[in-house]
Write an enzyme that holds these catalytic residues in place. Sequence first.
Site, PDB file in Angstrom:
ATOM      1  N   HIS A 237       0.800  -1.227   0.000  1.00  0.00           N
ATOM      2  CA  HIS A 237       0.000   0.000   0.000  1.00  0.00           C
ATOM      3  C   HIS A 237       0.840   1.288   0.000  1.00  0.00           C
ATOM      4  O   HIS A 237       0.520   2.243   0.733  1.00  0.00           O
ATOM      5  CB  HIS A 237      -0.992  -0.029   1.176  1.00  0.00           C
ATOM      6  CG  HIS A 237      -1.694  -1.356   1.257  1.00  0.00           C
ATOM      7  ND1 HIS A 237      -2.662  -1.731   0.360  1.00  0.00           N
ATOM      8  CD2 HIS A 237      -1.492  -2.431   2.063  1.00  0.00           C
ATOM      9  CE1 HIS A 237      -3.051  -2.966   0.622  1.00  0.00           C
ATOM     10  NE2 HIS A 237      -2.349  -3.415   1.654  1.00  0.00           N
ATOM     11  N   CYS A 238       1.910   1.278  -0.791  1.00  0.00           N
ATOM     12  CA  CYS A 238       2.795   2.463  -0.923  1.00  0.00           C
ATOM     13  C   CYS A 238       3.360   2.896   0.428  1.00  0.00           C
ATOM     14  O   CYS A 238       3.634   4.083   0.637  1.00  0.00           O
ATOM     15  CB  CYS A 238       2.080   3.641  -1.587  1.00  0.00           C
ATOM     16  SG  CYS A 238       1.625   3.331  -3.266  1.00  0.00           S
ATOM     17  N   ALA A 239       3.452   1.947   1.356  1.00  0.00           N
ATOM     18  CA  ALA A 239       4.014   2.277   2.680  1.00  0.00           C
ATOM     19  C   ALA A 239       5.023   1.198   3.032  1.00  0.00           C
ATOM     20  O   ALA A 239       5.003   0.655   4.144  1.00  0.00           O
ATOM     21  CB  ALA A 239       2.900   2.381   3.715  1.00  0.00           C
TER      22      ALA A 239
END
Length: 411
Positions: free
Chosen positions: A356-358
């Site tokens: 999740h782009c984290a």
Amino acid sequence: MLNVKSIRADFPVLQKREIVYFDSACTTLKPKQVLEAVSWYYENSGVCAERSTHALGAELTEKIQRARENILRYFGADNSYCLIFTKNATEAINIVANSFKFGKKKKIIISDREHNSNLVPWLVQKRRGLAITVVPSRKDLEYDIGFFERQLSKSVGLISLVHISNIDGYVLPIREIISDAHRKGIPVMIDAAQSSLHKKPNVSKLDLDFLAFSGHKMCGPSIGGLICKKELLSKISPLVYGGGAVEKSTEKKYVLKSSNSGFEAGLQDYAGIIGLDTACHYLNRIGYKNIEKYERRLDKLLTSGLLETDGLQYVGVSDIRKKVAIVNFRIKGFSSAEVAIILDELYRIAVRSGMHCAHNWYLRNRLQPSVRASLCFYNTKEEVELFLEAVSKTASMIKEKKFSQTKSSIR
Ligand SMILES: Cc1ncc(COP(=O)(O)O)c(C=O)c1O
């Protein structure tokens, strides 16, 4: 109270496609009012604002001006603030990261929960000598405010922080963070990509210095913005230079416009701006408190249902008083991508899988990629129940036997 049936009728995708859309943290669906507003521009105008003085140009200039004021008002920003339109929240953050005048203070504080859009732009600035302090999550995965407070030294020039995490919906204690920072004279930028619809920050009341948002995550078109204290405009510079943004130029030099216009070079996304204005109007009409209350009810059902499901690892903060309607989990024996495929292909439920782009948060906290379901006010109790049943059935599958059969039966 919120009338979900009539709200759902506003969203053409929900009428045309058989889908349970649980991916609103990526981007929300768009109501017909917004689509009509976008079409209005192309069908009735299609010209350039703020430059052309003919009737169509003047009409559009006024419309864009009004939209800017309405969007600022939506965020509770008084006239000490201005709004710079951008492509998305990422571009808004990049404007600040790329140009903020740190002076002698060479440090920024972020958190370990930042989306890549509020991490990578700062990592790039390391080459300008910027030092980055990352506030870790505590063992319970909440923000470590004690650690943060201990970092507030004279060398800190800015704090840039996600308001609501796109990973699990956790709401960071921004009120406390901003007042701690301001007591030391440190400005704060909030990444409001996830909060602008679900837990709208009030810019003036919070005394925010910068706020980056995504119009497309608040039922608007693919556009974003940076809300900025006017007095801080001189501390940042545009990412893009050119027509419409200069007071005058010669072959030797140029003078930028001193307002937000100096940051908006070239023809702007007028359809997007008008669409976003309409989205704000739409959300205002439903009422922020109604949205919050309704989404909280869905979240209660969703989160408690997942916590009670066997064979499942809940990821992130699960206390619904501290989060919005986003959940994150893993099913034992399945990769997150497999779960997303099963939910999509067998149940027509759209969720997300991965980090999740984290990535930083997952790696720091030694967590595997996981599945995220994120809701919005157009979702229903029945959809949540279907989702919980689908997750529970998936969790009870014996991976090797039933999943391989499932794959072949899908084909
Ligand atoms: C917390 C957060 N920040 C920033 C972004 C980037 O938003 P945009 O796509 O508008 O640039 C996202 C997108 O998912 C997000 O969740």
